[in-house]
Design a protein around this motif. Structure first.
Motif, PDB file in Angstrom:
ATOM      1  N   GLY A  37       0.822  -1.210   0.000  1.00 18.72           N
ATOM      2  CA  GLY A  37       0.000   0.000   0.000  1.00 18.72           C
ATOM      3  C   GLY A  37       0.855   1.259   0.000  1.00 18.72           C
ATOM      4  O   GLY A  37       0.341   2.369   0.159  1.00 18.72           O
ATOM      5  N   PHE A  38       2.145   1.096  -0.171  1.00 14.87           N
ATOM      6  CA  PHE A  38       3.074   2.232  -0.165  1.00 14.87           C
ATOM      7  C   PHE A  38       3.450   2.528  -1.615  1.00 14.87           C
ATOM      8  O   PHE A  38       4.172   1.759  -2.243  1.00 14.87           O
ATOM      9  N   ARG A  39       2.912   3.600  -2.123  1.00 10.26           N
ATOM     10  CA  ARG A  39       3.158   3.931  -3.538  1.00 10.26           C
ATOM     11  C   ARG A  39       4.347   4.883  -3.636  1.00 10.26           C
ATOM     12  O   ARG A  39       4.452   5.832  -2.849  1.00 10.26           O
ATOM     13  N   VAL A  40       5.230   4.584  -4.568  1.00  9.50           N
ATOM     14  CA  VAL A  40       6.396   5.442  -4.809  1.00  9.50           C
ATOM     15  C   VAL A  40       6.401   5.807  -6.277  1.00  9.50           C
ATOM     16  O   VAL A  40       6.218   4.942  -7.138  1.00  9.50           O
ATOM     17  N   GLY A  41       6.562   7.087  -6.556  1.00 15.36           N
ATOM     18  CA  GLY A  41       6.612   7.564  -7.945  1.00 15.36           C
ATOM     19  C   GLY A  41       7.952   8.222  -8.202  1.00 15.36           C
ATOM     20  O   GLY A  41       8.516   8.876  -7.316  1.00 15.36           O
ATOM     21  N   ALA A  42       8.459   8.053  -9.407  1.00 16.48           N
ATOM     22  CA  ALA A  42       9.753   8.663  -9.748  1.00 16.48           C
ATOM     23  C   ALA A  42       9.694   9.214 -11.163  1.00 16.48           C
ATOM     24  O   ALA A  42       8.928   8.723 -12.005  1.00 16.48           O
ATOM     25  N   ALA A  43      10.479  10.240 -11.414  1.00 15.90           N
ATOM     26  CA  ALA A  43      10.581  10.789 -12.768  1.00 15.90           C
ATOM     27  C   ALA A  43      12.037  11.149 -13.021  1.00 15.90           C
ATOM     28  O   ALA A  43      12.691  11.778 -12.179  1.00 15.90           O
ATOM     29  N   VAL A  46      11.178  10.509 -18.220  1.00 16.98           N
ATOM     30  CA  VAL A  46      10.604   9.157 -18.134  1.00 16.98           C
ATOM     31  C   VAL A  46      10.174   8.953 -16.690  1.00 16.98           C
ATOM     32  O   VAL A  46      10.944   9.213 -15.765  1.00 16.98           O
ATOM     33  N   SER A  47       8.934   8.515 -16.500  1.00 15.24           N
ATOM     34  CA  SER A  47       8.486   8.311 -15.124  1.00 15.24           C
ATOM     35  C   SER A  47       8.131   6.847 -14.889  1.00 15.24           C
ATOM     36  O   SER A  47       7.899   6.084 -15.833  1.00 15.24           O
ATOM     37  N   GLY A  48       8.098   6.480 -13.628  1.00 16.32           N
ATOM     38  CA  GLY A  48       7.789   5.096 -13.276  1.00 16.32           C
ATOM     39  C   GLY A  48       7.389   5.020 -11.809  1.00 16.32           C
ATOM     40  O   GLY A  48       7.363   6.037 -11.111  1.00 16.32           O
ATOM     41  N   ARG A  88      14.424   2.134  -9.325  1.00 18.52           N
ATOM     42  CA  ARG A  88      15.061   1.192 -10.262  1.00 18.52           C
ATOM     43  C   ARG A  88      14.198   0.951 -11.484  1.00 18.52           C
ATOM     44  O   ARG A  88      14.710   0.821 -12.596  1.00 18.52           O
ATOM     45  N   SER A  89      12.875   0.887 -11.313  1.00 17.48           N
ATOM     46  CA  SER A  89      12.041   0.649 -12.503  1.00 17.48           C
ATOM     47  C   SER A  89      12.119   1.860 -13.423  1.00 17.48           C
ATOM     48  O   SER A  89      12.160   1.722 -14.652  1.00 17.48           O
ATOM     49  N   THR A  90      12.210   3.050 -12.850  1.00 15.19           N
ATOM     50  CA  THR A  90      12.275   4.264 -13.670  1.00 15.19           C
ATOM     51  C   THR A  90      13.628   4.374 -14.373  1.00 15.19           C
ATOM     52  O   THR A  90      13.706   4.713 -15.567  1.00 15.19           O
TER      53      THR A  90
END
Ligand code: THU
Length: 162
Positions: free
Chosen positions: A42-48, A57-59, A75-77
């Motif tokens: 339930g812990f959402r992390v966003g990166a750009a 590029v965002s992920g 790492r996914s971003t």
């Protein structure tokens, strides 16, 4: 002989105090929270990621029922950015986090594994990756080099010395 190691970073009161580029990147990271697959924590992390060619590029984090498979947003971003633009380099990475359980009002710090992966790419690029970090609210911390968060790191140069 005792030695010390210092980390220098900048703290801003909020996104309004950032440069327009950093503010925009943090906003993109916030939008990327919507891409998170985080049904387990339930812990959402966003990166750009801002690239040297101007692309963004965002992920987001990418969880799995087999928990150790979970992949962090950083790492996914980074993987998405490097895959989409292998000729460019990532210059700045903005990261934010949110959860319904509480207000995340301190910066979303990259975990140890992400610091290691960011360090790898700073070495590959021969150039720093800036980090712009904020929770849902609260201060924004800016680190000029991801490697500042991983002092005395193990990296490609270590292997060459062996
Ligand atoms: N997470 C990130 O995306 N980045 C970090 O640096 C720390 C943790 C994610 C992984 C997992 O999906 C959730 O946050 C809880 O650990």
């Amino acid at each position: 002989m005792r030695q010390t190691h210092h980390i220098i970073f900048a703290e801003y009161e909020g996104p309004e105090a950032l440069s327009p580029n950093d503010r925009q990147l943090l906003m993109e990271a916030r939008q990327a929270l919507g891409k998170a697959h985080a049904p387990y924590s339930g812990f959402r992390v966003g990166a750009a990621a801002l690239l040297s060619n101007g692309a963004i590029v965002s992920g987001a984090n990418f969880e799995n029922a087999a928990y150790p498979m979970c992949l962090c947003a950083e790492r996914s971003t980074l993987a998405a950015a490097v895959s989409q633009y292998p000729e460019a380099r990532v210059t700045t990475l903005a990261v934010t986090a949110a959860t319904e359980r509480m207000a995340v009002n301190s910066p979303a710090m990259p975990c140890g594994a992400c610091r290691q992966v960011l360090f790898e790419f700073e070495q590959k690029y021969g150039h720093s990756i800036r980090l712009v970090l904020q929770g849902q609210s609260g201060p924004v911390w800016v680190f000029e080099r991801a490697s500042d968060l991983l002092p005395f790191a193990f990296g490609p140069e270590t292997l060459q010395r062996i």
